[in-house]
Design a protein around this motif. Structure first.
Motif, PDB file in Angstrom:
ATOM      1  N   MET A  79       8.819  10.477 -37.718  1.00 43.50           N
ATOM      2  CA  MET A  79       9.460   9.712 -36.641  1.00 43.50           C
ATOM      3  C   MET A  79       9.308   8.215 -36.865  1.00 43.50           C
ATOM      4  SD  MET A  79       9.051  11.879 -33.222  1.00 43.50           S
ATOM      5  CE  MET A  79      10.222  10.823 -32.439  1.00 43.50           C
ATOM      6  N   LEU A  80       8.163   7.799 -37.420  1.00 47.48           N
ATOM      7  CA  LEU A  80       8.039   6.375 -37.770  1.00 47.48           C
ATOM      8  C   LEU A  80       9.115   5.995 -38.774  1.00 47.48           C
ATOM      9  CD1 LEU A  80       4.270   5.537 -38.200  1.00 47.48           C
ATOM     10  CD2 LEU A  80       5.828   4.804 -36.425  1.00 47.48           C
TER      11      LEU A  80
ATOM     12  N   ILE B  40      11.231   3.742 -28.181  1.00 50.04           N
ATOM     13  CA  ILE B  40      10.966   5.123 -27.756  1.00 50.04           C
ATOM     14  C   ILE B  40      10.529   5.959 -28.952  1.00 50.04           C
ATOM     15  CG2 ILE B  40      12.041   7.223 -26.861  1.00 50.04           C
ATOM     16  CD1 ILE B  40      13.849   5.395 -25.184  1.00 50.04           C
ATOM     17  N   VAL B  41      11.293   5.834 -30.048  1.00 50.10           N
ATOM     18  CA  VAL B  41      10.965   6.628 -31.236  1.00 50.10           C
ATOM     19  C   VAL B  41       9.558   6.292 -31.722  1.00 50.10           C
ATOM     20  CG1 VAL B  41      11.546   7.007 -33.642  1.00 50.10           C
ATOM     21  CG2 VAL B  41      13.339   6.934 -31.941  1.00 50.10           C
ATOM     22  N   ASN B  42       9.230   4.986 -31.746  1.00 54.75           N
ATOM     23  CA  ASN B  42       7.926   4.581 -32.256  1.00 54.75           C
ATOM     24  C   ASN B  42       6.795   5.044 -31.363  1.00 54.75           C
ATOM     25  OD1 ASN B  42       7.580   3.001 -34.710  1.00 54.75           O
ATOM     26  ND2 ASN B  42       9.299   1.872 -33.863  1.00 54.75           N
ATOM     27  N   PHE B  43       7.030   4.966 -30.046  1.00 52.62           N
ATOM     28  CA  PHE B  43       5.992   5.405 -29.120  1.00 52.62           C
ATOM     29  C   PHE B  43       5.699   6.878 -29.327  1.00 52.62           C
ATOM     30  CE2 PHE B  43       6.442   1.876 -25.825  1.00 52.62           C
ATOM     31  CZ  PHE B  43       5.206   1.382 -26.146  1.00 52.62           C
ATOM     32  N   SER B  44       6.774   7.681 -29.418  1.00 53.72           N
ATOM     33  CA  SER B  44       6.501   9.116 -29.544  1.00 53.72           C
ATOM     34  C   SER B  44       5.856   9.404 -30.886  1.00 53.72           C
ATOM     35  CB  SER B  44       7.780   9.938 -29.341  1.00 53.72           C
ATOM     36  OG  SER B  44       8.900   9.153 -29.457  1.00 53.72           O
TER      37      SER B  44
ATOM     38  N   VAL C  42       0.825  -2.915 -30.763  1.00 50.89           N
ATOM     39  CA  VAL C  42       0.945  -3.478 -32.110  1.00 50.89           C
ATOM     40  C   VAL C  42       1.755  -2.528 -32.982  1.00 50.89           C
ATOM     41  CG1 VAL C  42      -0.352  -4.036 -34.186  1.00 50.89           C
ATOM     42  CG2 VAL C  42      -1.124  -4.868 -32.001  1.00 50.89           C
ATOM     43  N   GLN C  43       1.463  -1.229 -32.804  1.00 54.58           N
ATOM     44  CA  GLN C  43       2.232  -0.223 -33.540  1.00 54.58           C
ATOM     45  C   GLN C  43       3.710  -0.323 -33.175  1.00 54.58           C
ATOM     46  OE1 GLN C  43       1.168   1.994 -35.849  1.00 54.58           O
ATOM     47  NE2 GLN C  43       3.321   2.534 -36.051  1.00 54.58           N
ATOM     48  N   ALA C  44       3.982  -0.444 -31.876  1.00 53.54           N
ATOM     49  CA  ALA C  44       5.374  -0.546 -31.437  1.00 53.54           C
ATOM     50  C   ALA C  44       6.018  -1.804 -31.987  1.00 53.54           C
ATOM     51  CB  ALA C  44       5.438  -0.538 -29.917  1.00 53.54           C
ATOM     52  N   MET C  45       5.249  -2.869 -32.033  1.00 54.99           N
ATOM     53  CA  MET C  45       5.792  -4.141 -32.510  1.00 54.99           C
ATOM     54  C   MET C  45       6.146  -4.044 -33.990  1.00 54.99           C
ATOM     55  SD  MET C  45       3.986  -7.673 -31.632  1.00 54.99           S
ATOM     56  CE  MET C  45       4.479  -9.209 -32.346  1.00 54.99           C
ATOM     57  N   SER C  46       5.372  -3.246 -34.741  1.00 57.43           N
ATOM     58  CA  SER C  46       5.691  -3.144 -36.157  1.00 57.43           C
ATOM     59  C   SER C  46       6.991  -2.383 -36.361  1.00 57.43           C
ATOM     60  CB  SER C  46       4.559  -2.456 -36.906  1.00 57.43           C
ATOM     61  OG  SER C  46       4.590  -1.082 -36.636  1.00 57.43           O
ATOM     62  N   GLY C  47       7.450  -1.701 -35.333  1.00 56.64           N
ATOM     63  CA  GLY C  47       8.714  -0.997 -35.463  1.00 56.64           C
ATOM     64  C   GLY C  47       9.907  -1.781 -34.966  1.00 56.64           C
ATOM     65  N   VAL C  48       9.678  -3.000 -34.479  1.00 52.02           N
ATOM     66  CA  VAL C  48      10.808  -3.799 -33.997  1.00 52.02           C
ATOM     67  C   VAL C  48      11.720  -4.116 -35.176  1.00 52.02           C
ATOM     68  CG1 VAL C  48      11.454  -6.054 -33.105  1.00 52.02           C
ATOM     69  CG2 VAL C  48       9.558  -4.827 -32.082  1.00 52.02           C
ATOM     70  N   PRO C  49      13.010  -3.741 -35.094  1.00 50.02           N
ATOM     71  CA  PRO C  49      13.907  -4.040 -36.202  1.00 50.02           C
ATOM     72  C   PRO C  49      14.009  -5.546 -36.412  1.00 50.02           C
ATOM     73  CG  PRO C  49      14.934  -2.533 -34.651  1.00 50.02           C
ATOM     74  CD  PRO C  49      13.682  -3.014 -34.021  1.00 50.02           C
ATOM     75  N   SER C  50      14.141  -5.971 -37.665  1.00 48.78           N
ATOM     76  CA  SER C  50      14.135  -7.403 -37.936  1.00 48.78           C
ATOM     77  C   SER C  50      15.296  -8.102 -37.245  1.00 48.78           C
ATOM     78  CB  SER C  50      14.174  -7.643 -39.437  1.00 48.78           C
ATOM     79  OG  SER C  50      15.293  -7.017 -39.995  1.00 48.78           O
ATOM     80  N   ILE C  51      16.411  -7.396 -37.110  1.00 52.01           N
ATOM     81  CA  ILE C  51      17.563  -8.051 -36.483  1.00 52.01           C
ATOM     82  C   ILE C  51      17.292  -8.304 -35.002  1.00 52.01           C
ATOM     83  CG2 ILE C  51      18.787  -5.888 -35.958  1.00 52.01           C
ATOM     84  CD1 ILE C  51      20.953  -8.413 -37.274  1.00 52.01           C
ATOM     85  N   VAL C  52      16.510  -7.408 -34.380  1.00 51.81           N
ATOM     86  CA  VAL C  52      16.195  -7.599 -32.964  1.00 51.81           C
ATOM     87  C   VAL C  52      15.274  -8.810 -32.789  1.00 51.81           C
ATOM     88  CG1 VAL C  52      15.007  -6.592 -30.995  1.00 51.81           C
ATOM     89  CG2 VAL C  52      16.606  -5.227 -32.297  1.00 51.81           C
ATOM     90  N   ALA C  53      14.306  -8.955 -33.715  1.00 51.82           N
ATOM     91  CA  ALA C  53      13.450 -10.143 -33.657  1.00 51.82           C
ATOM     92  C   ALA C  53      14.302 -11.404 -33.783  1.00 51.82           C
ATOM     93  CB  ALA C  53      12.413 -10.085 -34.767  1.00 51.82           C
TER      94      ALA C  53
END
Lengths: 329, 355
Positions: free
Chosen positions: A245-246, A312-316, B182-193
């Motif tokens: 999922m990541l 959402i995907v990252n949280f799950s 922090v984990q969620a932040m690492s998943g932020v797409p670069s275009i969204v940033a």
């Protein structure tokens, strides 16, 4: 009782306290402030994108998600007569591309992780771990241009084969007989990009498999595969799903590689071998250069949708990886 | 050794390693490998199963069939399955290696043509991407990338390390949610940033491109990498050191600043380098925010700023043969930078923690 006269200097009673000193208070404050930055940044991202995209959400309502048109009509003076922004084509494109990418990447990554954890000779293992870590650090523009120049011909050939033998299945049909720039090829490059992530997470999880049970399995005469099936897979399943999922989250947000490879067209396209598609991130990049201020608002709204989706995907994913981490020990 | 019943001559017994492949085993494996290659190449010639893909697939199938059936005949079902899985996972690992080898080979072989000394100190202000390869250069792009990365560094390194310190030293009530975020932040797409900085700063305030905005977006992408790596490193510092510091009468602040952080120094440097590697080639936010310049610009606060990703992007978009060769050269330079950063990260990361 002694008779000699001695004077004891009794030191004043020291104050015993667990109260932190001033310097510690400052230290704790600063560090906590730094730690909260991620919360603040995520909140600000959500807030600003919502603020900028609010008009669009209000004007479009739910059709922002369901409609598949992206049009603005101007009169001669440059005023907007009508506008219709809908993300569904791009959302479907995002989901198709990233899901196929995960479907391709997971078996390869899990196989690689199993090989590295249980089968590889030490030297091969060291070399491959370094190489895979390096691959995770490659910039996406490198993957994109490589995919355009090198992967595209092979990918189109594989697509042709798929079409030849499985063309009767609707998703593999293609009337145009052109196979370049299709969502299939975008999925291939996304898969290549997320393989290092899924591999390293799976490897980490396999390495946490309880050693006593591994040794117990071997002691009972299990082959490596029997051991893996009995110990490693039950132990690592949810972690691997979390890793996948990541990878999915990463694939959904990918911009430049998809932009380079895919033929971006605003249409819902379920035929993955046919060269029409797109994803939300590449839409934003495509429309950004020429966008009017009003359209930029729509792009902000699209960015918000993408942000929430990946969140959402990252949280799950995180929940899955962590919930596993707790009971693994 | 013979089958006589005389007392065993222990001096003749050599320690052997039954779990290791003997030379005979290796020879047989090599033979099967060669045989599979042979059969596969013949079948590719003769049947409709042709091409590189056909060769690879038929080779794998034939190899698996031979090895698994040999094991089955020798040891039975369980070992045949084990061999089958062994081959399958090795094939998976091999497939993982193909793209990376191909990427490095392609970039080096195609980018090599465009290298010349002037590349590193000239800019593109007087040249179009379609010009011959011996004019113009990417000096401005290197300067731009350096500026973008260093400003991002100044912003994100303190934040990342403070976050890591919070997670490892303070371990407050918020540790769990912060680790999560922090984990969620690492998943932020670069275009969204990029869009976020665009909507928060560029649109309402500056109204113009500048590289410092690009750096802000890059910092958002870099913080999680730094924080997570630094957290791992700080967790490796033995608790004894912290206890010793406190026992000597140090406050927590002095313990952390004088003992924990110096002990983790090389690991923290690794964290920073990995963060740089993460953002050095980031394209989308740079395109949105820093714009793209073709001449040297040393001022991060104003004006469009060139960068390596933009240079590659523009050259690739121009489409002519020279322009695409330029893009490959740019990619080669970028790849070399990533290599260098990665090597540095490993160098610092391999040093012993606590020195």
């Amino acid at each position: 009782m002694s008779t000699t006269e001695t004077t004891y200097v009794i030191p004043e009673k020291r104050e015993l306290t667990t109260k932190p000193r001033f310097s510690d208070k400052v230290f704790r404050g600063v560090v906590t402030g730094g730690g909260l930055t991620s919360l603040v940044v995520l909140g600000l991202i959500f807030g600003f994108l919502l603020y900028q995209g609010y008009d669009i959400f209000r004007a479009q309502g739910f059709s922002f998600i369901t409609s598949s048109r992206w049009d603005v009509t101007f009169d001669d003076a440059g005023n907007i007569i009508s506008s219709d922004f809908g993300l569904s084509a791009m959302l479907i494109g995002t989901i198709i591309c990233s899901f196929i990418a995960v479907l391709i990447a997971v078996p390869i990554s899990v196989a690689t992780a199993l090989y590295l954890s249980f089968y590889a000779p030490p030297l091969v293992k060291k070399f491959m771990v370094t190489v895979i870590d390096l691959m995770a650090a490659f910039p996406s523009i490198l993957f994109g241009i490589w995919a355009y120049a090198i992967l595209m011909p092979s990918g189109a050939y594989w697509a042709k084969l798929l079409n030849k033998y499985f063309g009767f299945i609707p998703v593999f049909s293609n009337d145009q007989q052109v196979y370049d720039s299709s969502p299939f090829i975008a999925s291939l490059i996304l898969a290549i990009m997320i393989i290092p992530i899924i591999t390293s997470i799976s490897r980490e999880i396999f390495s946490q498999a309880p050693l006593d049970r591994i040794q117990a399995a071997y002691a009972l005469g299990a082959t490596r595969w029997a051991m893996i099936r009995a110990v490693v897979i039950p132990h690592g399943r949810s972690g691997v799903i979390g890793g996948a999922m990541l990878g999915l989250g990463r694939a959904m947000g990918e911009t430049v590689a998809v932009y380079t490879v895919l033929n971006l067209v605003f249409a819902i396209n379920w035929k993955i071998l046919f060269g029409v598609g797109g994803n939300v991130a590449s839409l934003i990049l495509l429309k950004f250069g020429e966008a009017t201020p009003f359209e930029i608002k729509a792009l902000m709204a699209a960015g918000l949708v993408l942000f929430v989706l990946t969140l959402i995907v990252n949280f799950s994913a995180d929940l899955l990886v962590r919930s596993f981490g707790g009971k693994g020990k | 050794m013979s089958t006589t019943s005389s007392p065993v001559d222990y001096s003749a017994v050599k320690p052997n390693r039954p779990w290791q492949a003997s030379p005979r085993d290796r020879a047989i494996t090599g033979g099967i490998f060669a045989l599979s290659v042979l059969i596969a190449s013949v079948s590719v010639k003769l049947t409709g199963f042709s091409g590189k893909l056909g060769f690879f697939a038929s080779f794998v199938i034939i190899f698996i069939a031979i090895t698994a059936s040999r094991e089955y005949l020798r040891f039975g079902n369980a070992l045949a399955k084990d061999t089958l899985v062994n081959t399958l996972v090795a094939v998976g690992a091999f497939i993982t290696l193909i793209p990376i080898v191909s990427i490095i080979y392609t970039v080096v072989s195609r980018g090599f043509k465009g290298l010349y000394p002037g590349l590193f100190y000239r800019d593109m202000s007087l040249n179009a991407p379609n010009d011959p390869l011996n004019v113009g250069g990417l000096g401005h792009a290197i300067v731009g990338t350096l500026l973008l990365v260093s400003v991002a560094l100044i912003i994100s390194v303190p934040i990342g390390i403070l976050t890591a310190l919070y997670l490892t030293e303070i371990k407050g009530n918020l540790s769990r949610p912060i680790r999560f975020l922090v984990q969620a932040m690492s998943g932020v797409p670069s275009i969204v940033a990029g869009l976020f900085i665009f909507s928060a700063i560029l649109l309402p305030i500056t109204k113009d491109n500048s590289s410092i905005l690009g750096s802000l977006a890059l910092a958002i992408l870099m913080v999680p990498t730094v924080a997570r790596t630094a957290e791992e490193v700080l967790n490796l510092i033995p608790n004894d050191l912290r206890e010793a510091g406190v026992a000597l009468g140090g406050t927590q602040w002095r313990t952390v600043a004088m003992i924990v952080v110096p002990a983790a120094k090389s690991g923290l440097i690794t964290a920073v380098i990995l963060g740089i590697a993460r953002i050095a080639g980031e394209t989308a936010p740079v395109l949105l925010l820093a714009g793209g310049g073709d001449k040297f610009n040393y001022n991060p606060t104003s004006g469009p700023m060139g960068s390596l990703p933009y240079y590659i992007w523009r050259s690739f978009g121009a489409g002519s043969e020279e322009a695409i060769a330029r893009a490959w050269t740019g990619l080669l330079v970028l790849l070399l930078i990533v290599f260098a950063l990665f090597a540095a990260a490993r160098f610092f990361g391999n040093r012993k923690v606590g020195k």
